[in-house]
Design a protein around this motif. Structure first.
Motif, mmCIF file in Angstrom:
data_model
loop_
_atom_site.group_PDB
_atom_site.id
_atom_site.type_symbol
_atom_site.label_atom_id
_atom_site.label_comp_id
_atom_site.label_asym_id
_atom_site.label_seq_id
_atom_site.Cartn_x
_atom_site.Cartn_y
_atom_site.Cartn_z
ATOM 1 N N GLU A 269 -10.674 10.804 0.055
ATOM 2 C CA GLU A 269 -10.449 11.716 1.183
ATOM 3 C C GLU A 269 -9.121 11.449 1.872
ATOM 4 O O GLU A 269 -8.783 12.125 2.845
ATOM 5 C CB GLU A 269 -11.590 11.589 2.205
ATOM 6 C CG GLU A 269 -12.890 12.220 1.751
ATOM 7 C CD GLU A 269 -13.562 11.407 0.664
ATOM 8 O OE1 GLU A 269 -13.480 10.150 0.725
ATOM 9 O OE2 GLU A 269 -14.144 12.008 -0.257
ATOM 10 N N GLY A 270 -8.361 10.459 1.410
ATOM 11 C CA GLY A 270 -7.044 10.197 1.975
ATOM 12 C C GLY A 270 -7.028 9.203 3.111
ATOM 13 O O GLY A 270 -6.017 9.084 3.809
ATOM 14 N N ARG A 271 -8.121 8.469 3.299
ATOM 15 C CA ARG A 271 -8.165 7.470 4.370
ATOM 16 C C ARG A 271 -7.806 6.100 3.802
ATOM 17 O O ARG A 271 -8.248 5.740 2.705
ATOM 18 C CB ARG A 271 -9.543 7.433 5.022
ATOM 19 C CG ARG A 271 -9.949 8.721 5.716
ATOM 20 C CD ARG A 271 -11.300 8.542 6.411
ATOM 21 N NE ARG A 271 -12.348 8.281 5.443
ATOM 22 C CZ ARG A 271 -13.110 9.224 4.895
ATOM 23 N NH1 ARG A 271 -12.918 10.490 5.229
ATOM 24 N NH2 ARG A 271 -14.051 8.931 4.031
ATOM 25 N N MET A 272 -7.052 5.338 4.565
ATOM 26 C CA MET A 272 -6.692 3.996 4.127
ATOM 27 C C MET A 272 -7.877 3.074 4.358
ATOM 28 O O MET A 272 -8.426 3.000 5.462
ATOM 29 C CB MET A 272 -5.452 3.502 4.888
ATOM 30 C CG MET A 272 -4.871 2.201 4.361
ATOM 31 S SD MET A 272 -3.282 1.760 5.144
ATOM 32 C CE MET A 272 -2.162 2.847 4.266
ATOM 33 N N THR A 273 -8.293 2.370 3.308
ATOM 34 C CA THR A 273 -9.448 1.485 3.391
ATOM 35 C C THR A 273 -9.134 0.184 2.670
ATOM 36 O O THR A 273 -8.184 0.086 1.884
ATOM 37 C CB THR A 273 -10.693 2.126 2.739
ATOM 38 O OG1 THR A 273 -10.409 2.395 1.364
ATOM 39 C CG2 THR A 273 -11.083 3.417 3.443
ATOM 40 N N GLY A 274 -9.975 -0.801 2.922
ATOM 41 C CA GLY A 274 -9.859 -2.063 2.203
ATOM 42 C C GLY A 274 -8.624 -2.856 2.592
ATOM 43 O O GLY A 274 -7.915 -2.530 3.550
ATOM 44 N N GLU A 275 -8.373 -3.924 1.845
ATOM 45 C CA GLU A 275 -7.225 -4.779 2.110
ATOM 46 C C GLU A 275 -5.943 -4.095 1.622
ATOM 47 O O GLU A 275 -5.857 -3.656 0.475
ATOM 48 C CB GLU A 275 -7.389 -6.123 1.401
ATOM 49 C CG GLU A 275 -8.542 -6.960 1.924
ATOM 50 C CD GLU A 275 -8.322 -7.395 3.371
ATOM 51 O OE1 GLU A 275 -7.143 -7.477 3.794
ATOM 52 O OE2 GLU A 275 -9.313 -7.647 4.081
ATOM 53 N N GLN A 276 -4.952 -4.008 2.501
ATOM 54 C CA GLN A 276 -3.655 -3.415 2.181
ATOM 55 C C GLN A 276 -2.569 -4.418 2.578
ATOM 56 O O GLN A 276 -1.897 -4.263 3.602
ATOM 57 C CB GLN A 276 -3.462 -2.095 2.937
ATOM 58 C CG GLN A 276 -4.554 -1.077 2.719
ATOM 59 C CD GLN A 276 -4.493 -0.470 1.328
ATOM 60 O OE1 GLN A 276 -3.459 -0.522 0.660
ATOM 61 N NE2 GLN A 276 -5.601 0.098 0.873
ATOM 62 N N PRO A 277 -2.390 -5.460 1.756
ATOM 63 C CA PRO A 277 -1.449 -6.521 2.147
ATOM 64 C C PRO A 277 -0.023 -6.031 2.309
ATOM 65 O O PRO A 277 0.708 -6.511 3.181
ATOM 66 C CB PRO A 277 -1.571 -7.529 0.993
ATOM 67 C CG PRO A 277 -2.141 -6.760 -0.156
ATOM 68 C CD PRO A 277 -3.022 -5.719 0.454
ATOM 69 N N GLY A 278 0.415 -5.077 1.458
ATOM 70 C CA GLY A 278 1.778 -4.579 1.564
ATOM 71 C C GLY A 278 2.018 -3.860 2.875
ATOM 72 O O GLY A 278 3.010 -4.104 3.572
ATOM 73 N N TRP A 279 1.097 -2.960 3.231
ATOM 74 C CA TRP A 279 1.246 -2.209 4.473
ATOM 75 C C TRP A 279 1.139 -3.134 5.679
ATOM 76 O O TRP A 279 1.893 -2.985 6.652
ATOM 77 C CB TRP A 279 0.173 -1.122 4.538
ATOM 78 C CG TRP A 279 0.286 -0.243 5.747
ATOM 79 C CD1 TRP A 279 -0.432 -0.322 6.896
ATOM 80 C CD2 TRP A 279 1.210 0.828 5.921
ATOM 81 N NE1 TRP A 279 -0.030 0.643 7.779
ATOM 82 C CE2 TRP A 279 0.988 1.370 7.215
ATOM 83 C CE3 TRP A 279 2.202 1.383 5.125
ATOM 84 C CZ2 TRP A 279 1.723 2.430 7.707
ATOM 85 C CZ3 TRP A 279 2.936 2.465 5.626
ATOM 86 C CH2 TRP A 279 2.695 2.970 6.894
ATOM 87 N N SER A 280 0.235 -4.077 5.614
ATOM 88 C CA SER A 280 0.076 -5.017 6.726
ATOM 89 C C SER A 280 1.331 -5.872 6.904
ATOM 90 O O SER A 280 1.774 -6.115 8.026
ATOM 91 C CB SER A 280 -1.150 -5.906 6.485
ATOM 92 O OG SER A 280 -1.343 -6.785 7.562
ATOM 93 N N ALA A 281 1.920 -6.322 5.783
ATOM 94 C CA ALA A 281 3.138 -7.133 5.867
ATOM 95 C C ALA A 281 4.297 -6.321 6.421
ATOM 96 O O ALA A 281 5.155 -6.854 7.143
ATOM 97 C CB ALA A 281 3.488 -7.684 4.485
ATOM 98 N N LEU A 282 4.348 -5.027 6.112
ATOM 99 C CA LEU A 282 5.434 -4.182 6.596
ATOM 100 C C LEU A 282 5.308 -3.899 8.081
ATOM 101 O O LEU A 282 6.265 -4.063 8.843
ATOM 102 C CB LEU A 282 5.449 -2.861 5.816
ATOM 103 C CG LEU A 282 6.342 -1.755 6.383
ATOM 104 C CD1 LEU A 282 7.799 -2.169 6.318
ATOM 105 C CD2 LEU A 282 6.112 -0.440 5.636
ATOM 106 N N THR A 283 4.114 -3.465 8.498
ATOM 107 C CA THR A 283 3.951 -2.966 9.867
ATOM 108 C C THR A 283 3.382 -3.991 10.830
ATOM 109 O O THR A 283 3.484 -3.812 12.050
ATOM 110 C CB THR A 283 3.021 -1.748 9.855
ATOM 111 O OG1 THR A 283 1.721 -2.156 9.396
ATOM 112 C CG2 THR A 283 3.565 -0.668 8.926
ATOM 113 N N GLY A 284 2.750 -5.041 10.314
ATOM 114 C CA GLY A 284 2.082 -5.996 11.187
ATOM 115 C C GLY A 284 0.714 -5.521 11.646
ATOM 116 O O GLY A 284 0.051 -6.211 12.433
ATOM 117 N N GLN A 285 0.246 -4.365 11.156
ATOM 118 C CA GLN A 285 -1.071 -3.870 11.538
ATOM 119 C C GLN A 285 -2.166 -4.676 10.841
ATOM 120 O O GLN A 285 -2.035 -5.061 9.681
ATOM 121 C CB GLN A 285 -1.229 -2.397 11.164
ATOM 122 C CG GLN A 285 -0.461 -1.425 12.026
ATOM 123 C CD GLN A 285 -0.743 0.014 11.634
ATOM 124 O OE1 GLN A 285 -0.672 0.371 10.465
ATOM 125 N NE2 GLN A 285 -1.077 0.843 12.613
#
Length: 631
Positions: A269-285
């Protein structure tokens, strides 16, 4: 008539062999088509031995389970022949449907062949039986057993090359095993035994029963060993495949890092789920912050609404997501990212997840901004310099006119002077040089001002019917073409593009005019305009002539300002092709030349079918964030 029956334990054992053989054959057969070329024969042989040998073992154990109250023996040669028939026919059928170009219709050919072969194996095995009596068959029941064999074989081959999960494969093996056993016991039901002598000694019957069970256990043991080795090979191959997948994933991650990208995944459905290490490392979210549509909080407020809307639209259309926006990095700075995401489909064509990459293009955008600023400065400088040069040039032209008047007066004064004619001639020559130089400088300044104004004028994109536009240009130049003995041909099927009409007219007007100027006088001139599609929804227009041609060393120079090629026997200042190149680039296109001296020249202008993104002016326009493009 001999009264018959079955040993329940051996019947159950035969059914277990059929199911296990079916599962193993399904697993091995699925690897035949996907295996590398050098491994295909090995997997094909394994699948044939597993399926053919398993069916034969099931048949043989089923024969041993048959109780008919009289001793039975088996001819070794005919029994082995039945085994070879099972393996050979099964291998041939698997090879036929396992071809790279094989389709579903091939099952309709291989299935009956394999089914008839399995039936032949069964009845050959029956022929190997040696009993003190007579054997007869019921033809309708035999036909039914052959039909069951063909159906079971066709289903087996169809399932073998159909992507299935482990659970689906297990269910298929149960169905196939039951069908194979059903074929065997239907074939056995078609047989009728008649004893030649009344009865047999009980001791002999008991001994024969014990021997049958021993043979059954031996065959079963050998079969399970073969099937176990086949499944072990599958397991080893599966580990190899998983290793290749891990290596491929690591290479992909390394490639993403090499292009300064961030990999992420979303649910169907286009929702971000689960572990997203790349996105977390980029944004700090954190995970709780980016899950769902929380990732949008890291997007620049001016880009956020458009990004979410574009993403939802692409999810709905199941297309490829292309976008650009600014993201707040962990250090708090906004950086530009280009995004590309594609849907990953499962075996049934449903979206399993979305995989996307954010690629950092901040430096590229900054370099583009610096280049735009530099170009603007150059254009302003060219305009100011050209404008300022005109003022003293006007004075020179004015004083030249004054000198012309003085020359007339001097001619009168020096009429009787012995050097009068020489002095008048020298003045005329000097004034001629001054006037020629002033005229040339005026034309150069006008050209620079023209290019500078073109760089600042705004484009108005509109649908342009290219066939009509180019034929209009050709009609305007018909007199010039006729005087040169030339024909201008415009293709009938030129497409419609969206661009600034005036700019397009200037581009192709210059190219056709140049082609007419530099025709070869030794042969009739021929100029043709054609078009064909180009990658990226672009159109490649070609203006070809059979004129003089351009030397190879001048192909790059002809697009430079004030540069010309070949014999300068035609009027011009060398600004036409520079102007064409500037306009083409401003429209988001490019121009190339291919030419051979004495043969002719082809200019190829590649333009977007739609107006260039963000192209509001002829200068290198600032690319706006790309809203959405779905492929």
């Amino acid at each position: 008539m001999v009264h018959t029956g079955y040993d329940p334990a051996l019947v159950a054992l035969s059914l277990a062999i059929a199911i296990l053989a079916s599962y193993t054959a399904l697993d091995l057969g699925a690897r035949v088509r996907t295996a590398p070329g050098r491994f295909r024969p090995a997997w094909l042989l394994g699948a044939a031995v597993a399926m053919g040998g398993g069916i034969w073992s099931m048949h043989f154990v089923g024969m041993l389970a048959f109780e008919m109250g009289m001793p039975a023996a088996y001819d070794l040669g005919i029994t082995l022949l039945s085994l070879l028939i099972a393996v050979g026919v099964t291998g041939a059928a698997l090879a036929w449907v396992g071809r790279r170009r094989a389709g579903r219709r091939d099952v309709l050919i291989a299935g009956p062949i394999m089914g008839i072969g399995v039936a032949a194996m069964h009845y050959t095995g029956m022929a190997a039986m040696r009993v003190p009596g007579n054997l007869a068959y019921s033809l309708p029941v035999v036909a039914l057993s052959v039909a069951i064999a063909i159906s079971a074989a066709s289903v087996a081959l169809w399932l073998t090359f159909r992507p299935t999960s482990v659970s689906q494969k297990l269910v298929a093996a149960l169905v196939m095993g039951a069908a194979v056993a059903g074929m065997h016991y239907t074939g056995m039901a078609a047989a009728t035994f008649t004893a030649e002598e009344a009865g047999a000694h009980a001791a002999h019957i008991a001994a024969a029963g014990a021997d049958q069970k021993n043979i059954a256990l031996s065959v079963t043991g050998a079969t399970f060993v073969i099937l176990f080795l086949a499944m072990l090979a599958s397991a080893v191959d599966q580990q190899r495949i998983q290793g290749d997948l891990r290596a491929s994933e690591e290479r992909f991650r390394a490639a993403v890092q090499a292009v300064r990208g961030v990999l992420w995944t979303n649910d169907p459905e286009g929702r971000m789920t689960g572990e997203q290490p790349g996105w977390s490392a980029l944004t700090g979210q954190s995970r709780s912050e980016y899950e769902g549509f929380g990732w949008a909080e890291a997007v620049h407020p001016d880009d956020r609404e458009a990004s979410v809307a574009a993403w939802n639209a692409t999810v709905a259309t199941r297309g490829t997501f292309l976008h650009e926006h600014r993201v707040r990095a962990r250090d708090g700075l906004w950086r530009h990212f280009a995004i590309r995401a594609v849907p990953v489909l499962d075996a049934h064509g449903a979206i399993r997840e979305w995989v996307g990459v954010h690629t950092d293009i901040t430096e590229q955008r900054e370099a583009e901004a610096e280049l735009r600023e530099s170009n603007e400065e150059i254009q302003r400088y060219a305009y100011i310099v050209s404008h300022d040069l005109r003022a003293p040039l006007v004075n020179v032209m004015g004083f030249t006119s004054e000198l012309e008047a003085v020359r007339e007066e001097l001619r009168t004064v020096l009429r009787d002077h012995p050097q009068g004619a020489r002095i008048d001639g020298d003045m005329a020559e000097a004034l001629g040089f001054i006037q020629a130089a002033v005229a040339k400088m005026e034309r150069l300044i006008a050209a620079i001002l023209k290019l500078s104004r073109e760089g600042r004028r705004r484009f108005a994109p509109e649908p342009v019917e290219m066939t009509g536009l180019l034929r209009g240009i050709a009609d305007v130049q018909r007199h010039q073409a006729a005087s040169r003995g030339a024909t201008v041909t415009v293709a009938d099927d030129l497409p419609v593009i969206v661009a600034d009409r005036l700019a397009v007219e200037q581009i192709f007007g210059n190219l056709i005019d140049n082609a007419l100027k530099y025709l070869d006088p030794d042969r009739p001139g021929r100029i043709e305009v054609t078009a064909r599609p180009a990658p990226g929804d672009r159109i490649r227009f070609a203006v070809s002539d059979n004129g003089r041609g351009i030397p190879a060393q001048d192909h790059g120079r002809i697009f430079e300002l004030f540069r010309r090629s070949g014999v300068q026997d035609r009027p011009g200042e060398g600004i036409g092709l520079a102007h064409v190149k500037a306009l083409t680039r401003a429209l988001g296109g490019r121009i190339e030349v291919a030419s051979q001296v004495g043969v002719g020249t082809t200019f190829v202008v590649t333009l977007p079918r739609e107006a260039a993104t963000g192209g509001g002016t002829a200068e290198a326009a600032q690319p706006e964030p790309m809203i959405l493009a779905a492929e």
